[in-house]
Design an enzyme around this catalytic site. Sequence first.
Site, PDB file in Angstrom:
ATOM      1  N   ARG A  99      21.849  57.438  40.541  1.00 60.77           N
ATOM      2  CA  ARG A  99      23.180  57.122  39.958  1.00 60.77           C
ATOM      3  C   ARG A  99      23.071  55.738  39.317  1.00 60.77           C
ATOM      4  O   ARG A  99      22.567  54.452  40.576  1.00 60.77           O
ATOM      5  CB  ARG A  99      24.593  57.062  41.184  1.00 60.77           C
ATOM      6  CG  ARG A  99      25.731  56.677  39.888  1.00 60.77           C
ATOM      7  CD  ARG A  99      26.297  57.777  39.632  1.00 60.77           C
ATOM      8  NE  ARG A  99      27.650  58.342  39.176  1.00 60.77           N
ATOM      9  CZ  ARG A  99      28.031  58.523  38.308  1.00 60.77           C
ATOM     10  NH1 ARG A  99      27.915  58.497  37.237  1.00 60.77           N
ATOM     11  NH2 ARG A  99      29.882  58.740  38.198  1.00 60.77           N
ATOM     12  N   THR A 378      27.755  64.802  29.576  1.00 65.11           N
ATOM     13  CA  THR A 378      26.570  64.751  30.189  1.00 65.11           C
ATOM     14  C   THR A 378      25.720  65.651  29.455  1.00 65.11           C
ATOM     15  O   THR A 378      26.095  66.781  28.576  1.00 65.11           O
ATOM     16  CB  THR A 378      27.442  64.579  31.639  1.00 65.11           C
ATOM     17  OG1 THR A 378      28.366  64.018  31.601  1.00 65.11           O
ATOM     18  CG2 THR A 378      26.100  64.879  32.737  1.00 65.11           C
ATOM     19  N   ASP A 420      33.718  55.502  35.934  1.00 66.56           N
ATOM     20  CA  ASP A 420      34.196  56.507  36.739  1.00 66.56           C
ATOM     21  C   ASP A 420      34.435  55.986  38.991  1.00 66.56           C
ATOM     22  O   ASP A 420      35.035  56.310  39.383  1.00 66.56           O
ATOM     23  CB  ASP A 420      32.759  56.883  37.561  1.00 66.56           C
ATOM     24  CG  ASP A 420      32.815  58.360  36.755  1.00 66.56           C
ATOM     25  OD1 ASP A 420      32.918  58.370  35.695  1.00 66.56           O
ATOM     26  OD2 ASP A 420      31.544  58.594  36.310  1.00 66.56           O
ATOM     27  N   SER A 450      31.330  63.647  39.215  1.00 65.32           N
ATOM     28  CA  SER A 450      31.400  65.079  40.134  1.00 65.32           C
ATOM     29  C   SER A 450      30.287  66.393  39.557  1.00 65.32           C
ATOM     30  O   SER A 450      29.985  67.401  39.250  1.00 65.32           O
ATOM     31  CB  SER A 450      32.682  65.654  39.178  1.00 65.32           C
ATOM     32  OG  SER A 450      33.450  65.158  39.005  1.00 65.32           O
ATOM     33  N   GLY A 470      30.880  67.627  31.849  1.00 65.31           N
ATOM     34  CA  GLY A 470      31.902  68.195  31.653  1.00 65.31           C
ATOM     35  C   GLY A 470      33.090  67.049  32.884  1.00 65.31           C
ATOM     36  O   GLY A 470      33.769  68.138  33.489  1.00 65.31           O
ATOM     37  N   GLY A 471      32.635  66.256  33.476  1.00 64.49           N
ATOM     38  CA  GLY A 471      33.051  65.200  34.396  1.00 64.49           C
ATOM     39  C   GLY A 471      33.409  66.122  35.641  1.00 64.49           C
ATOM     40  O   GLY A 471      32.935  67.317  35.807  1.00 64.49           O
TER      41      GLY A 471
HETATM   42  O1  DON Z   1      29.350  61.316  36.741  1.00 62.78           O
HETATM   43  C1  DON Z   1      30.481  61.911  36.124  1.00 62.78           C
HETATM   44  O2  DON Z   1      31.097  62.993  37.067  1.00 62.78           O
HETATM   45  C2  DON Z   1      31.173  61.896  35.258  1.00 62.78           C
HETATM   46  N1  DON Z   1      30.782  60.209  34.237  1.00 62.78           N
HETATM   47  C3  DON Z   1      30.102  62.607  34.045  1.00 62.78           C
HETATM   48  C4  DON Z   1      30.778  62.354  33.238  1.00 62.78           C
HETATM   49  C5  DON Z   1      30.210  63.830  32.027  1.00 62.78           C
HETATM   50  O3  DON Z   1      30.134  64.807  32.596  1.00 62.78           O
HETATM   51  C6  DON Z   1      31.079  63.690  30.773  1.00 62.78           C
HETATM   52  N2  DON Z   1      30.270  65.009  30.293  1.00 62.78           N
HETATM   53  N3  DON Z   1      30.933  65.892  29.638  1.00 62.78           N
END
Ligand code: DON
Length: 571
Positions: A99, A378, A420, A450, A470-471
């Site tokens: 990360r 992502t 984030d 996430s 997908g956040g």
């Molecule tokens: O780390 C995370 O949870 C977010 N930065 C992920 C972002 C994300 O999945 C965007 N995607 N489709």
Amino acid sequence: MRRIHGLTLLVLTGAVLLAPPLRAIPLDASSKKGVVVSTSSLASEIGASVLRRGGNAVDAAVATAFALAVVHPEAGNLGGGGFMIIAGTGSDPVAIDYREMAPKKATEDMFVGEDGSIERSRIRRGALAAGVPGTVRGLALAHRLHGTLPWKDLVEPAARLATDGFILTEDLASSLEEALKGALGGFPSSRKAYGKPTGTAWQTGDRIILADLGKSLAAIAKDGPAAFYEGWIADRIVATMEAHGGLIGKDDLRGYEARVREPLRGSYRGHEILSMPPPSSGGVALLEILGLVEPLELRKESPDSPRTLHLLTEAMRVAFVDRARHLGDPDFVDVPVAKLLAAERLRSESAKIPADRARSSASLGRDLLAPPDEGDETTHFSVIDAQGLAVANTYTLEAGWGGSLVVEGAGFLLNNEMGDFNRKPGHTDRKGNIGTTPNVIAPGKRMLSSMTPTIVRKDGKVVLVTGSPGGRTIINTVVRVVLGALEFDLGGRAAVDAPRIHHQWLPDRLQVEEGRFSEATLAALRALGHRVLEKDEQGDAHTIMVDPKSGVATGIADRRRSDDAGVATGE
Ligand code: DON
């Protein structure tokens, strides 16, 4: 169904054929010799060619990740970060945390303007939004622990792809055009890297060459991660920071470490679930939701019945309150993982879920408020080799195209992951900002994620490999895939295709994939008190299922996001 990727068109028109060798890429494929499934058929093929050369799943994952940095620039990356779970039969599973982290000069209120408002544009794009990238050290750490082929052999295919160019799919051509009309087009270095040299619009079937990215990859292939964190690429990153008001310095880059962490372990109906611990919230929330629904016998009804969806939603609500209240970087805050996942607690919380009505989110966490918006780009890929060693990898730039800023002369995009973190310490409001302590910015701290790369084993053998973008919806997408497989005994394709739902505590609403549930089901959910919102497709879960008896692995590409997703095998 079979798909042929863009290179085929080139052959048919008699133009130059580029490496790797041309293969038809299916959406589903089975093999005993290993499988790679990702959002790009070209990247899957590069990974599978590593398996065919005798590499293992980790070798293939490293090659796939570097290839995605070229062919899936919205999310595949050198300038971002992510998480990887590695597990095989009998081996100790490993979680790799790569990360991004906050630079040393970061302050907890760096995104708060003089008038006290949150400066969203500075979170969304540009240099200040970037955390110290983790991907290159993360992949190198995975390779050092488990790789078998020489590092350079795994990076060079991606370097060649960038230098020689590749053919744009319809999705990538339109995504590029949209990005160039927006934030990406606002930075000269980004226009230079991704703009069409003729100045006209990109079209499906055009060849794009990413020369500077090719140079960066060639340097990483030759000199390893030091090229990125200490060599000329590091100089370029720092120069870009200085030119655009960013904070990442040479010492941040030199000091960045990918971490080995103990994967979170849980169980579900006799299966062992391995997933990502903090600083991702993914594994904790996944295991909480599974633990809450296991006693409820969801299989009494179908996966899409109002009862199933209601009980699942209530479990999601609980897990997401806990996420907001407790989760952050474990190097900075004490995350009570064992307490949250204690069997007795989950049983008693499960018993509190009413069968006949939706609870209100406010009643479960009145002191906390809604988290901020996240981008939706992502990418996740899954790999397994002939020996049953598996890799689940999810990595990201945060938003699609990250912060839209390409490092001048090095050709790659920087992330906008600083968003984030909780943006304004101590400030929570009904509009959806939270300022709770665990995820407030601090120098060197990793922002809460996430991402939920997950491997399931039965009797020590890998049976499922999954994850998604997908956040915060990632967690609930993985829940649906895992339950589809383990609770409802759907086959892999049906588990991936099953319609998805999402509740994240606040805003207090149940998102469901549009057009995938009957009107009667939606009406029944509304009658229980859920505020139902139909939304676009959720996630992109490239998944592998393994038949433990025959050892045959089946890759299942998710059709939701890419016209080019595909499975390649080690055959
Ligand atoms: O780390 C995370 O949870 C977010 N930065 C992920 C972002 C994300 O999945 C965007 N995607 N489709």
